[in-house]
Motif scaffolding. Structure first.
Motif, PDB file in Angstrom:
ATOM      1  N   LYS A 208     -51.684  37.362 -24.567  1.00 42.44           N
ATOM      2  CA  LYS A 208     -50.728  38.645 -24.480  1.00 42.44           C
ATOM      3  C   LYS A 208     -50.352  39.298 -25.873  1.00 42.44           C
ATOM      4  CE  LYS A 208     -48.390  36.620 -20.364  1.00 42.44           C
ATOM      5  NZ  LYS A 208     -47.400  35.976 -19.826  1.00 42.44           N
ATOM      6  N   LEU A 209     -49.974  38.448 -26.791  1.00 46.42           N
ATOM      7  CA  LEU A 209     -49.662  39.008 -28.205  1.00 46.42           C
ATOM      8  C   LEU A 209     -50.698  39.745 -28.798  1.00 46.42           C
ATOM      9  CD1 LEU A 209     -47.816  39.016 -30.354  1.00 46.42           C
ATOM     10  CD2 LEU A 209     -48.450  36.931 -31.278  1.00 46.42           C
ATOM     11  N   VAL A 210     -52.242  39.284 -28.537  1.00 38.71           N
ATOM     12  CA  VAL A 210     -53.245  39.938 -29.191  1.00 38.71           C
ATOM     13  C   VAL A 210     -53.500  41.302 -28.273  1.00 38.71           C
ATOM     14  CG1 VAL A 210     -55.678  39.672 -29.234  1.00 38.71           C
ATOM     15  CG2 VAL A 210     -54.369  37.746 -30.042  1.00 38.71           C
ATOM     16  N   GLN A 211     -53.420  41.286 -27.069  1.00 42.79           N
ATOM     17  CA  GLN A 211     -53.394  42.547 -26.202  1.00 42.79           C
ATOM     18  C   GLN A 211     -52.299  43.567 -26.627  1.00 42.79           C
ATOM     19  OE1 GLN A 211     -53.282  40.658 -22.188  1.00 42.79           O
ATOM     20  NE2 GLN A 211     -55.432  40.807 -22.171  1.00 42.79           N
ATOM     21  N   LYS A 212     -51.343  43.094 -26.840  1.00 38.10           N
ATOM     22  CA  LYS A 212     -50.100  44.167 -27.317  1.00 38.10           C
ATOM     23  C   LYS A 212     -50.190  44.620 -28.575  1.00 38.10           C
ATOM     24  CE  LYS A 212     -45.165  44.741 -27.259  1.00 38.10           C
ATOM     25  NZ  LYS A 212     -45.315  46.058 -26.822  1.00 38.10           N
ATOM     26  N   ARG A 213     -50.485  43.485 -29.681  1.00 37.71           N
ATOM     27  CA  ARG A 213     -50.521  44.087 -30.970  1.00 37.71           C
ATOM     28  C   ARG A 213     -51.750  44.016 -31.811  1.00 37.71           C
ATOM     29  NH1 ARG A 213     -45.679  43.152 -34.133  1.00 37.71           N
ATOM     30  NH2 ARG A 213     -47.134  44.283 -35.559  1.00 37.71           N
ATOM     31  N   LYS A 214     -52.827  43.670 -31.385  1.00 38.88           N
ATOM     32  CA  LYS A 214     -54.067  43.840 -31.572  1.00 38.88           C
ATOM     33  C   LYS A 214     -54.475  43.124 -32.954  1.00 38.88           C
ATOM     34  CE  LYS A 214     -54.734  47.112 -28.976  1.00 38.88           C
ATOM     35  NZ  LYS A 214     -55.811  47.266 -27.628  1.00 38.88           N
ATOM     36  N   PHE A 215     -53.521  43.032 -33.889  1.00 36.83           N
ATOM     37  CA  PHE A 215     -53.729  42.213 -35.204  1.00 36.83           C
ATOM     38  C   PHE A 215     -52.932  41.075 -35.158  1.00 36.83           C
ATOM     39  CE2 PHE A 215     -53.780  46.953 -36.144  1.00 36.83           C
ATOM     40  CZ  PHE A 215     -55.060  47.197 -35.707  1.00 36.83           C
ATOM     41  N   VAL A 216     -53.402  39.956 -35.188  1.00 36.25           N
ATOM     42  CA  VAL A 216     -52.495  38.668 -35.062  1.00 36.25           C
ATOM     43  C   VAL A 216     -52.904  37.714 -36.024  1.00 36.25           C
ATOM     44  CG1 VAL A 216     -51.715  36.768 -33.784  1.00 36.25           C
ATOM     45  CG2 VAL A 216     -52.051  39.010 -32.726  1.00 36.25           C
ATOM     46  N   VAL A 217     -52.105  36.642 -36.616  1.00 38.30           N
ATOM     47  CA  VAL A 217     -52.446  35.712 -37.525  1.00 38.30           C
ATOM     48  C   VAL A 217     -51.917  34.425 -36.642  1.00 38.30           C
ATOM     49  CG1 VAL A 217     -51.923  34.597 -39.710  1.00 38.30           C
ATOM     50  CG2 VAL A 217     -52.244  37.036 -39.630  1.00 38.30           C
ATOM     51  N   LEU A 218     -52.983  33.598 -36.609  1.00 38.75           N
ATOM     52  CA  LEU A 218     -52.509  32.153 -36.143  1.00 38.75           C
ATOM     53  C   LEU A 218     -52.401  31.230 -37.254  1.00 38.75           C
ATOM     54  CD1 LEU A 218     -55.143  31.895 -33.350  1.00 38.75           C
ATOM     55  CD2 LEU A 218     -52.867  32.897 -33.135  1.00 38.75           C
ATOM     56  N   GLN A 219     -51.196  30.671 -37.404  1.00 43.20           N
ATOM     57  CA  GLN A 219     -51.077  29.883 -38.617  1.00 43.20           C
ATOM     58  C   GLN A 219     -50.284  28.502 -38.253  1.00 43.20           C
ATOM     59  OE1 GLN A 219     -47.663  31.596 -40.891  1.00 43.20           O
ATOM     60  NE2 GLN A 219     -46.296  31.480 -39.166  1.00 43.20           N
ATOM     61  N   GLY A 220     -50.639  27.514 -38.822  1.00 40.48           N
ATOM     62  CA  GLY A 220     -50.416  26.088 -38.680  1.00 40.48           C
ATOM     63  C   GLY A 220     -51.042  25.058 -39.587  1.00 40.48           C
ATOM     64  N   ALA A 221     -50.811  23.967 -39.536  1.00 36.29           N
ATOM     65  CA  ALA A 221     -51.393  22.764 -40.233  1.00 36.29           C
ATOM     66  C   ALA A 221     -52.639  22.687 -39.872  1.00 36.29           C
ATOM     67  CB  ALA A 221     -50.503  21.550 -40.300  1.00 36.29           C
ATOM     68  N   PRO A 222     -53.530  21.816 -40.749  1.00 36.05           N
ATOM     69  CA  PRO A 222     -55.133  21.536 -40.381  1.00 36.05           C
ATOM     70  C   PRO A 222     -55.024  20.559 -38.932  1.00 36.05           C
ATOM     71  CG  PRO A 222     -54.760  21.089 -42.357  1.00 36.05           C
ATOM     72  CD  PRO A 222     -53.268  21.566 -41.891  1.00 36.05           C
ATOM     73  N   GLY A 223     -55.819  20.947 -37.887  1.00 39.60           N
ATOM     74  CA  GLY A 223     -55.925  20.273 -36.872  1.00 39.60           C
ATOM     75  C   GLY A 223     -55.154  20.764 -35.650  1.00 39.60           C
ATOM     76  N   THR A 224     -54.346  21.812 -35.755  1.00 44.55           N
ATOM     77  CA  THR A 224     -53.717  22.388 -34.875  1.00 44.55           C
ATOM     78  C   THR A 224     -54.377  23.237 -33.841  1.00 44.55           C
ATOM     79  OG1 THR A 224     -52.974  23.863 -36.392  1.00 44.55           O
ATOM     80  CG2 THR A 224     -51.376  22.196 -35.782  1.00 44.55           C
ATOM     81  N   GLY A 225     -55.681  23.602 -34.108  1.00 48.89           N
ATOM     82  CA  GLY A 225     -56.536  24.170 -33.293  1.00 48.89           C
ATOM     83  C   GLY A 225     -56.764  25.775 -33.428  1.00 48.89           C
ATOM     84  N   LYS A 226     -56.269  26.040 -34.579  1.00 49.10           N
ATOM     85  CA  LYS A 226     -56.158  27.480 -34.800  1.00 49.10           C
ATOM     86  C   LYS A 226     -57.620  28.391 -34.516  1.00 49.10           C
ATOM     87  CE  LYS A 226     -55.103  26.849 -38.981  1.00 49.10           C
ATOM     88  NZ  LYS A 226     -55.108  25.270 -39.067  1.00 49.10           N
ATOM     89  N   THR A 227     -58.536  27.990 -35.257  1.00 45.45           N
ATOM     90  CA  THR A 227     -59.919  28.651 -34.971  1.00 45.45           C
ATOM     91  C   THR A 227     -60.524  28.328 -33.615  1.00 45.45           C
ATOM     92  OG1 THR A 227     -60.405  28.023 -37.455  1.00 45.45           O
ATOM     93  CG2 THR A 227     -62.296  28.799 -35.685  1.00 45.45           C
ATOM     94  N   ARG A 228     -60.339  27.378 -33.015  1.00 46.46           N
ATOM     95  CA  ARG A 228     -60.636  27.189 -31.494  1.00 46.46           C
ATOM     96  C   ARG A 228     -59.874  28.153 -30.613  1.00 46.46           C
ATOM     97  NH1 ARG A 228     -58.239  24.253 -27.449  1.00 46.46           N
ATOM     98  NH2 ARG A 228     -59.707  23.567 -25.723  1.00 46.46           N
TER      99      ARG A 228
END
Length: 465
Positions: A208-228
């Motif tokens: 929903k966030l990506v559809q609304k804002r278009k440009f999004v950064v997923l932040q978090g520690a290693p292993g939290t599944g950001k790239t996935r």
């Protein structure tokens, strides 16, 4: 049996279920009960759990779990209270961020949690009187000593019992009552039942966030599944994916547009080099019927000002709605005034890598930011999720970490393995060096002893030689 007597039995049963022993020979707490008729009539009635080395009556020290009852159908109060003699053994416990964090997570709008659990001077009586005036006399001696409380309208309703169970479970965790997996699970379940922290569907939220804002950064520690998760969102958009990973040497010419020597030419010559942003943006503009997603992994590993240059302007939120647009030549005469509605940028950022560049505030304003936190997961196939190891890491981080240190907690991917032997190797060769590195950098220092015990018990390794 009266309502008070039934609730006392319920409290003792909960404490036992959460791992506490309370017998003639072995005990984990001292139970106090001052609910005689004169106390109920004149004020001062209470019952609850106090430290094991305190007496069954008279002034006492340290944290206790106290319930203030009422013999009529009036509100009760359950609370974490410091004894009238102040701190003796629990001063350091009161300084730990996770203690307040724990009780704050289970207190609703009907309760209250002090900003510092070392504070035994602030008077909460006026606040409590607004919701439970019947307890005025009972709380006279404790109003400054209450660290956290919750109003219970009826202790025998489902809601009332949930609140009691949540507070008893939090106190059990504070006192390390649980001795096995079943007891720890019971504590977690009781706390989760009253927790204000909601279990959100991250995929739906981020989509929903990506559809609304278009440009999004997923932040978090290693292993939290950001790239996935970034890839899952791109697939959900049925998009064509362009992928790149930033590093210290990434430049404007790599990402957007530049020139490079033509090594095949006989004479010195140059050819244009179209970067992944150039190619993906052009693809979206020329094909409005398809979605295009640019995935940028590890966005904070590079100098963003040098890489993005003038295209910062293009990422303004809702730029396409403005009447006057400025054209920007992003390279080779290709002029762009806005980013098309079918173009999305999803980035990932590692919050645990403390050596990376600080993200430009201009980028922070133009992108939406979503934080992924470590969480328990279900896995299928040959792999297993080692829940006990994950929970122990979570317990240590939540109890000892300052707010800014919570972002260092290793994510769930670290706790997936096929066998216990593989998990031990992961603890020995991945998690142990990671915690050593954190401690060497001067963070998580309050948790050093707890991690030392965990690593020695789990794999027989010492944290420091």
């Amino acid at each position: 049996m009266s309502k008070i007597e039934r609730t006392i039995e319920f409290v003792k049963e909960l404490a036992a279920n959460f791992g506490a022993k309370n017998g003639d020979l072995v005990s984990d707490y001292t139970f106090r009960n001052n609910t005689k008729e004169d106390a109920l009539n004149q004020g001062g009635a209470f019952f609850g759990l106090i430290s094991l080395d305190e007496e069954v009556s008279g002034p006492y020290h340290d944290f206790s779990l106290v319930i203030f009852p009422d013999k009529e159908n009036n509100p009760w109060l359950i609370s974490l209270v410091v004894g009238t003699l102040g701190f003796k053994n629990d001063y350091e416990l009161a300084t730990l961020p996770g203690v307040r964090r724990l009780f704050s997570s289970i207190v609703s709008e009907n309760g209250f949690c002090k900003t510092s659990f070392l504070d035994i001077e602030s008077n909460l009586l006026k606040q409590i009187k607004l919701k439970a005036p019947n307890l005025d006399k009972s709380l006279q001696n404790y109003s400054k000593l209450i660290s956290a409380y919750e109003i219970i309208l009826d202790p025998e309703t489902d809601d009332g019992r949930k609140v009691i169970a949540g507070f008893i479970a939090a106190y059990a965790q504070l006192r390390n009552f649980p001795r096995n997996s079943a007891q720890r699970k019971a504590v977690s379940k009781a706390i989760a039942a009253v927790s204000k922290i909601e279990d959100v569907n991250e995929e739906n939220e981020v989509l929903k966030l990506v559809q609304k804002r278009k440009f999004v950064v997923l932040q978090g520690a290693p292993g939290t599944g950001k790239t996935r998760l970034a890839k899952i969102i791109a697939w959900s958009l049925n998009a064509e994916i362009f992928f790149t990973q930033f590093h210290a040497e990434t430049s404007y010419s790599d990402f957007i547009y530049g020139i490079k020597p033509n090594l095949k030419a006989g004479d010195v010559s140059y050819i244009e080099q179209k970067g992944i942003f150039y190619e993906s943006l052009k693809r979206a503009k020329e094909n409005p019927g398809i979605n295009v997603v640019l995935l940028i992994d590890e966005i904070n590993r590079a100098n963003l000002s040098n890489i993005l240059g003038p295209i910062f302007y293009l990422f303004e939120y809702q730029l396409e709605d403005r009447e006057e647009l400025v054209e920007i030549d992003i390279g080779g005469g290709y002029r762009v005034s806005n980013i098309p509605s079918n173009y999305y940028v999803i980035c990932t950022m590692n919050t645990a890598d403390r050596s990376l560049a600080v993200v430009d505030f201009a980028l922070r304003r133009r992108f939406a930011w979503y934080t992924l936190k470590p969480k328990e997961i279900e896995v299928t196939g040959r792999n297993k999720f080692f829940r006990d190891d994950f929970r122990e890491f979570s317990r240590i981080f939540n109890l000892y970490s300052k707010s800014e240190e919570l972002s260092l907690q290793p994510g769930q991917a670290y706790f997936i393995a096929e066998t216990d032997e593989e998990m031990k190797n992961r603890v020995r060769y991945e998690l142990l060096p990671l915690i050593r590195e954190y401690l060497a950098e001067g963070v998580l220092t309050n948790s050093k002893d707890e991690f030392s015990k965990y690593f020695y018990d789990r794999v027989g390794e010492v944290l420091f030689e």
